[in-house]
Motif scaffolding. Structure first.
Motif, PDB file in Angstrom:
ATOM      1  N   ALA A 174     -44.899 -22.629  74.490  1.00  0.00           N
ATOM      2  CA  ALA A 174     -44.210 -23.085  73.274  1.00  0.00           C
ATOM      3  C   ALA A 174     -42.960 -23.876  73.611  1.00  0.00           C
ATOM      4  O   ALA A 174     -42.839 -24.406  74.716  1.00  0.00           O
ATOM      5  CB  ALA A 174     -43.931 -21.949  72.331  1.00  0.00           C
ATOM      6  N   THR A 175     -42.021 -23.934  72.689  1.00  0.00           N
ATOM      7  CA  THR A 175     -40.947 -24.902  72.860  1.00  0.00           C
ATOM      8  C   THR A 175     -39.594 -24.293  73.181  1.00  0.00           C
ATOM      9  O   THR A 175     -38.631 -25.009  73.337  1.00  0.00           O
ATOM     10  CB  THR A 175     -40.806 -25.728  71.572  1.00  0.00           C
ATOM     11  OG1 THR A 175     -40.793 -24.833  70.479  1.00  0.00           O
ATOM     12  CG2 THR A 175     -41.940 -26.703  71.434  1.00  0.00           C
ATOM     13  N   GLY A 220     -43.634 -32.598  77.958  1.00  0.00           N
ATOM     14  CA  GLY A 220     -42.430 -32.301  77.195  1.00  0.00           C
ATOM     15  C   GLY A 220     -42.274 -33.165  75.955  1.00  0.00           C
ATOM     16  O   GLY A 220     -42.390 -34.385  76.013  1.00  0.00           O
ATOM     17  N   MET A 228     -40.521 -31.357  72.510  1.00  0.00           N
ATOM     18  CA  MET A 228     -39.372 -30.491  72.269  1.00  0.00           C
ATOM     19  C   MET A 228     -39.077 -29.675  73.529  1.00  0.00           C
ATOM     20  O   MET A 228     -37.934 -29.394  73.860  1.00  0.00           O
ATOM     21  CB  MET A 228     -39.620 -29.586  71.077  1.00  0.00           C
ATOM     22  CG  MET A 228     -38.342 -28.952  70.561  1.00  0.00           C
ATOM     23  SD  MET A 228     -38.644 -27.817  69.214  1.00  0.00           S
ATOM     24  CE  MET A 228     -38.434 -28.814  67.777  1.00  0.00           C
ATOM     25  N   ASN A 254     -36.573 -23.446  74.907  1.00  0.00           N
ATOM     26  CA  ASN A 254     -36.064 -24.011  76.140  1.00  0.00           C
ATOM     27  C   ASN A 254     -35.248 -22.982  76.902  1.00  0.00           C
ATOM     28  O   ASN A 254     -34.027 -22.938  76.811  1.00  0.00           O
ATOM     29  CB  ASN A 254     -35.281 -25.289  75.839  1.00  0.00           C
ATOM     30  CG  ASN A 254     -36.235 -26.446  75.607  1.00  0.00           C
ATOM     31  OD1 ASN A 254     -37.137 -26.662  76.401  1.00  0.00           O
ATOM     32  ND2 ASN A 254     -36.064 -27.147  74.511  1.00  0.00           N
ATOM     33  N   ASP A 301     -49.650 -20.489  75.898  1.00  0.00           N
ATOM     34  CA  ASP A 301     -48.817 -21.550  75.319  1.00  0.00           C
ATOM     35  C   ASP A 301     -47.371 -21.106  75.461  1.00  0.00           C
ATOM     36  O   ASP A 301     -46.954 -20.133  74.839  1.00  0.00           O
ATOM     37  CB  ASP A 301     -49.210 -21.754  73.850  1.00  0.00           C
ATOM     38  CG  ASP A 301     -48.238 -22.675  73.117  1.00  0.00           C
ATOM     39  OD1 ASP A 301     -47.412 -23.340  73.790  1.00  0.00           O
ATOM     40  OD2 ASP A 301     -48.303 -22.708  71.879  1.00  0.00           O
ATOM     41  N   ASN A 305     -48.268 -16.387  72.679  1.00  0.00           N
ATOM     42  CA  ASN A 305     -49.609 -16.938  72.749  1.00  0.00           C
ATOM     43  C   ASN A 305     -50.217 -16.812  74.137  1.00  0.00           C
ATOM     44  O   ASN A 305     -50.354 -17.777  74.867  1.00  0.00           O
ATOM     45  CB  ASN A 305     -49.600 -18.409  72.321  1.00  0.00           C
ATOM     46  CG  ASN A 305     -49.213 -18.552  70.871  1.00  0.00           C
ATOM     47  OD1 ASN A 305     -49.622 -17.754  70.031  1.00  0.00           O
ATOM     48  ND2 ASN A 305     -48.415 -19.553  70.577  1.00  0.00           N
ATOM     49  N   ASN A 361     -47.641 -26.147  77.535  1.00  0.00           N
ATOM     50  CA  ASN A 361     -46.882 -26.143  76.284  1.00  0.00           C
ATOM     51  C   ASN A 361     -47.747 -26.743  75.180  1.00  0.00           C
ATOM     52  O   ASN A 361     -48.290 -27.833  75.328  1.00  0.00           O
ATOM     53  CB  ASN A 361     -45.543 -26.881  76.425  1.00  0.00           C
ATOM     54  CG  ASN A 361     -45.708 -28.375  76.656  1.00  0.00           C
ATOM     55  OD1 ASN A 361     -46.556 -28.805  77.414  1.00  0.00           O
ATOM     56  ND2 ASN A 361     -44.878 -29.154  76.001  1.00  0.00           N
ATOM     57  N   GLY A 362     -47.892 -25.999  74.125  1.00  0.00           N
ATOM     58  CA  GLY A 362     -48.714 -26.449  73.003  1.00  0.00           C
ATOM     59  C   GLY A 362     -50.100 -25.827  73.062  1.00  0.00           C
ATOM     60  O   GLY A 362     -50.736 -25.798  74.113  1.00  0.00           O
ATOM     61  N   ALA A 363     -50.550 -25.307  71.918  1.00  0.00           N
ATOM     62  CA  ALA A 363     -51.835 -24.615  71.877  1.00  0.00           C
ATOM     63  C   ALA A 363     -53.000 -25.580  72.108  1.00  0.00           C
ATOM     64  O   ALA A 363     -53.950 -25.263  72.817  1.00  0.00           O
ATOM     65  CB  ALA A 363     -52.002 -23.908  70.537  1.00  0.00           C
TER      66      ALA A 363
END
Lengths: 294, 387
Positions: free
Chosen positions: B290-291, B320, B322, B293, B288, B251, B264-266
């Motif tokens: 995303a998660t 944070g 996930m 790790n 993003d 993304n 993190n996260g759209a």
């Protein structure tokens, strides 16, 4: 009071032995969530974090008794199957965290759940938390606090953002729900608003939307017709360029209905109070609560 | 994922959807050979992943094979600017050579997902050949929709309903319903997200024909369609976005500002862009993380962002859930140490494993401007970018 989950909710985790599933299950248990069983096909008989693991949900129910809620961490290619297994076992609340499920798989899931009394939250969502009682998802428990503001959002991390602001201002939450950012989701923002509207423990609602689709307009229609409780709304993506997909499959502006401006106008018309800045969601809520003497 | 018109038409033909005779060419000589083989007047169409090609001079008529060769020579190698390409345009590498069609009427037909009902729908309009969004805005009553029950699948009566609404009756009814059913089958079997025929034409000799075709596919279902993945043309995509995908960042969207964003996260990523604008700045990208790790992903993200020479500051906004702050911190430290030019970093970190992450950053000794909340983070990033 709360919606969907509370301190008595008996939770099963599908995909409990996976890396994220395991890490998050531990956080749920630490938070006080009653995790009574896990399912990973082929790993039945093992135990994870003191929770017995079963091959099937039917097997888990047979051994552990009734399950109220399933939390799903199963990888995307197999997640629709996991949801349908939970539905087949008549688990009333199914919460699917998994991101990246094919849209057509979700179309089948949605069709199967149509007309049933089961509630699917997600997929591609952070889950549901009733602060101080039950965390069924992946959210950082420490930022949430008990209270009477309901929070609903399409975006997961914006739930944390909004709640962090609320908690810092001393405003607690009844329940917080991330409905998910995919094109096809189990429960819409509008449906969660309805649950909050009917929940005596919820005095006000914070609603976080974003560009794309018409979910916010549908929510606005419901608010206008039914909601007397104050609604504070933020729409993410005011400044996003048109025609580009911003991560969430739904978050693409197409035509005039998907824009932040159109959504804000519909919500304002319905009586909601808009926070234009993502940094002022909490402050806006505090102002509205004070005005309404709540 | 998008594919070219010629690839879409090959798939359509495989599903018995009628298309004009033709083939794709990469050189003027090939174009001439195909036109000779077809033996009729042809149309030469630029193959790029964007619509509005005719307006930019990317579609030409040719009466003879020599004219086809000339037209292909003009189009191949041109940078085609259309309303959908942006001002920078797209380099044309291939042309589709097709027989010319004698058109009686132009219609619109598509299969797509209506997310408000969670079903695939057939959508048609008699206003073919123009952007359907324009029709939806100006004459919404001209758009007809029929929802398909995924359990029962396409039913012929549903095709007939739409066909009659489009004026496809008499001898056209059966072939029109068959075309709709076949396109629906393609949509389902190949996990398409959009199957659009615009225009769907009725020819002077009374046939229905897909004159143009656009197919988009669900990236989330790519794992079960190797045949579709093979049709991907990375030349059509932004090089930085291609690199981002290859490095596990699905993304990333490049924008025109100077503040690089790692979020993190759209939804939070969009909100971060909004906050930067409200603070008087301009975001350089949407990203993003995303998660997953994995600190390496943070390093990759910073590599991509700093390869954009406009970037004067970087804003990390990580909440944070996930995703874990300690993993992100590990990535920031690694990236900072390998970053050739030191771009100032503003970090707003919160949520899962925050304390561990903050300790790592403090122990590393690298300079990161901390912000406590989103508003402060945006203001500090704007200040750092303009300093």
């Amino acid at each position: 009071m709360s919606i969907l989950v509370d301190k008595n909710t008996r939770v099963l985790v599908q995909g409990i032995t996976g890396r994220e599933g395991g890490f998050q299950t531990e956080r749920c248990i630490e938070y006080g969530t009653k995790v009574v069983a896990g399912v990973t096909p082929g790993r039945g008989g093992e135990s994870a974090f003191g929770v017995p693991v079963f091959n099937t949900i039917a097997g888990a129910i047979e051994a552990q008794g009734p399950i109220d809620c399933s939390l799903i961490f199963v990888p995307a290619p197999f997640a629709a199957d996991a949801i349908l297994e939970a539905a087949d076992c008549r688990i009333k609340v199914i919460i699917c965290i998994t991101e990246g499920i094919p849209t057509l798989d979700m179309m089948t899931v949605k069709r199967t759940l149509d007309g049933s009394d089961l509630t699917l939250i997600g997929p591609n969502c952070p889950g549901v938390i009733t602060p101080g009682e039950c965390r069924v998802g992946i959210m950082p428990g420490s930022v949430f606090s008990q209270g009477n503001v309901g929070v609903v959002s399409r975006s997961g991390t914006l739930v944390y953002e909004a709640v962090d602001q609320l908690t810092r201002l001393g405003i607690g939450q009844s329940t917080c729900v991330g409905v998910g950012g995919d094109p096809i989701i189990g429960t819409t923002t509008r449906q969660v608003l309805e649950m909050f509207n009917n929940d005596p423990g919820t005095k006000a609602i914070v609603m976080i939307g974003e560009i794309g689709g018409t979910a916010e307009q549908e929510a606005a229609e419901y608010i206008k017709a039914h909601v007397k409780k104050p609604v504070i709304a933020f729409i993410a993506g005011s400044t996003a360029p048109a025609g580009r997909r911003m991560g969430h499959a739904g978050a693409i502006i197409a035509g005039n209905t998907g824009t932040a401006a159109a959504k804000k106008a519909a919500l304002t018309d319905a009586g909601a109070v808009i926070s234009d800045s993502p940094a002022e969601i909490g402050a806006t809520a505090a102002r509205v609560l004070k005005e309404r003497l709540l | 994922m998008k594919v070219h018109e010629y690839q879409a038409k090959e798939l359509l033909a495989h599903y018995s959807v009628p298309i004009p005779k033709g083939r794709v060419a990469s050189t003027p000589a090939e174009a001439k050979a195909i036109a000779t083989e077809l033996g009729v007047a042809v149309v030469v169409k630029a193959q790029i992943h964007a619509g509005g090609r005719g307006k930019g001079g990317g579609i030409k008529l040719a009466a003879t094979p020599v004219e086809a060769e000339t037209a292909a020579g003009q189009i191949i190698g041109m940078t085609l600017v259309t309303p959908q390409t942006g001002p920078e345009g797209r380099l044309v590498r291939k042309v589709l050579i097709e027989e010319q069609t004698q058109i009686d009427r132009e219609l619109y037909f598509a299969v797509l997902i209506d997310s408000s009902i969670g079903r695939a729908i057939l959508m048609g309009s008699q206003a073919g050949g123009m952007e359907i969004e324009e029709v939806a805005a100006s004459n919404p009553e001209q758009i007809h929709r029929v929802a398909i029950d995924p359990a029962a699948g396409f039913q012929p009566y549903q095709g007939r309903e739409l066909a009659f609404a489009l004026g496809l009756d008499g001898d056209l009814l059966r072939p029109a319903v068959a075309l709709m059913q076949n396109l629906y089958r393609l949509f389902i079997e190949k996990d398409a997200s959009l199957a659009e025929i615009n225009p769907l034409v009725v020819t002077k000799d009374n046939r229905v024909l897909a004159l143009d075709a656009k197919l988009n596919f669900d990236d989330n279902a790519a794992f079960r369609h190797q045949d579709i993945l093979a049709l991907r043309d990375v030349e059509e995509e932004d090089p930085l976005e291609v690199r981002a995908q290859a490095e596990g960042i699905s993304n990333y969207v490049k924008l025109d500002g100077n503040i690089g964003c790692v979020v993190n996260g759209a939804g939070l990523a969009m909100a971060t862009m909004d906050a930067i604008k409200l603070a008087g700045g301009e975001p350089a990208n949407f990203l993003d993380i995303a998660t997953a790790n994995d600190p390496q992903r943070v390093v990759n993200a910073l590599g991509i962002i700093t390869s954009d020479p406009n970037v004067k500051a970087i804003l990390f906004n990580i909440f944070g859930g996930m995703a874990r702050v300690d993993v992100i911190a590990e990535g920031i430290i690694a990236a900072h140490n390998s970053m050739p030019a030191k771009v100032p970093i503003v970090a707003r970190l919160a949520g899962t494993n925050l304390d561990e992450g903050l300790k790592m950053l403090a122990d590393s000794g690298i300079h990161v401007e901390r912000a406590d909340d989103l508003g402060e983070a945006a203001r500090k990033a704007v200040a750092a970018a303009t300093a």
